[in-house]
Design an enzyme around this catalytic site. Structure first.
Site, PDB file in Angstrom:
ATOM      1  N   ILE A   1     -28.882  -6.365  41.664  1.00  0.00           N
ATOM      2  CA  ILE A   1     -29.812  -6.240  40.529  1.00  0.00           C
ATOM      3  C   ILE A   1     -30.829  -7.380  40.586  1.00  0.00           C
ATOM      4  O   ILE A   1     -30.483  -8.548  40.482  1.00  0.00           O
ATOM      5  CB  ILE A   1     -29.059  -6.278  39.184  1.00  0.00           C
ATOM      6  CG1 ILE A   1     -28.013  -5.162  39.117  1.00  0.00           C
ATOM      7  CG2 ILE A   1     -30.042  -6.144  38.022  1.00  0.00           C
ATOM      8  CD1 ILE A   1     -27.117  -5.220  37.901  1.00  0.00           C
ATOM      9  N   HIS A   2     -32.091  -6.999  40.761  1.00  0.00           N
ATOM     10  CA  HIS A   2     -33.208  -7.950  40.793  1.00  0.00           C
ATOM     11  C   HIS A   2     -34.443  -7.206  40.310  1.00  0.00           C
ATOM     12  O   HIS A   2     -34.344  -6.071  39.867  1.00  0.00           O
ATOM     13  CB  HIS A   2     -33.386  -8.536  42.202  1.00  0.00           C
ATOM     14  CG  HIS A   2     -33.591  -7.489  43.249  1.00  0.00           C
ATOM     15  ND1 HIS A   2     -34.822  -7.015  43.583  1.00  0.00           N
ATOM     16  CD2 HIS A   2     -32.697  -6.797  43.998  1.00  0.00           C
ATOM     17  CE1 HIS A   2     -34.703  -6.084  44.517  1.00  0.00           C
ATOM     18  NE2 HIS A   2     -33.418  -5.931  44.783  1.00  0.00           N
ATOM     19  N   GLY A   3     -35.595  -7.811  40.361  1.00  0.00           N
ATOM     20  CA  GLY A   3     -36.803  -7.240  39.777  1.00  0.00           C
ATOM     21  C   GLY A   3     -37.119  -5.813  40.183  1.00  0.00           C
ATOM     22  O   GLY A   3     -37.437  -4.981  39.340  1.00  0.00           O
TER      23      GLY A   3
ATOM     24  N   ALA B   1     -34.295  -3.739  38.504  1.00  0.00           N
ATOM     25  CA  ALA B   1     -34.228  -3.883  37.048  1.00  0.00           C
ATOM     26  C   ALA B   1     -35.492  -3.399  36.349  1.00  0.00           C
ATOM     27  O   ALA B   1     -35.432  -2.906  35.226  1.00  0.00           O
ATOM     28  CB  ALA B   1     -33.960  -5.347  36.671  1.00  0.00           C
TER      29      ALA B   1
END
Length: 159
Positions: free
Chosen positions: A13-15, A18
């Protein structure tokens, strides 16, 4: 249950996930399927902090993921399933999870891996596993965010 995106991305989960993918696909459930992360409270806390608002996150082992998906535990959910390797995808498929398409987001360089693209480095085992997935009829695409053009991953591997 609706697996909207199955993605290999060792950052989980990262930019890109997300923000871009969850909005684009109207996601309300993220499943991080990884044996190591499922047993690491610190990493689990970081994943919870990185999730978008109004999106449920479950961090499960590979076997728990297979069990819950096959039992329709995530009924009426729009899901992103995140793993960090093609081997985990193959385990899920062999465990009965119906996966038709895999998005390859990122597999960082580690010892023994050769850089294939700017965001993907593979070893021979990874390459062989991707070939097995392709031979099972699973579409493999390289794409960081939804607005990027799809790239046929097997063509990059020469297959």
């Amino acid at each position: 249950m609706n697996l909207k995106l199955v993605r290999i991305d060792d950052r989980f989960i990262h930019g890109q996930v997300a923000v871009a993918w969850t909005k684009f696909l109207d996601i309300n459930q993220i499943i991080v399927a990884n044996d190591e992360v499922a047993n690491d409270e610190f990493q689990k806390t970081l994943m919870e902090m990185a999730k978008p608002p109004n999106v449920q996150v479950d961090i499960l082992s590979i076997s728990e993921t297979i069990e819950k998906i096959n039992a329709d535990f995530f009924k009426n959910k729009n899901i992103i399933l995140l793993v960090d390797s093609p081997g985990d995808i193959l385990k899920m498929v062999n465990g009965g999870v119906d996966i038709k398409k895999v998005n390859i987001g990122g597999m960082r360089h580690k010892e023994g891996r050769k850089q294939i693209t700017r965001t993907v480095a593979l070893n021979n085992e990874d390459k062989e596993t991707f070939k097995k997935l392709a031979n099972l009829g699973i579409e493999l695409e390289l794409r960081a965010i939804p607005t990027d053009s799809k790239i046929n991953f097997m063509k990059l591997l020469g297959g």
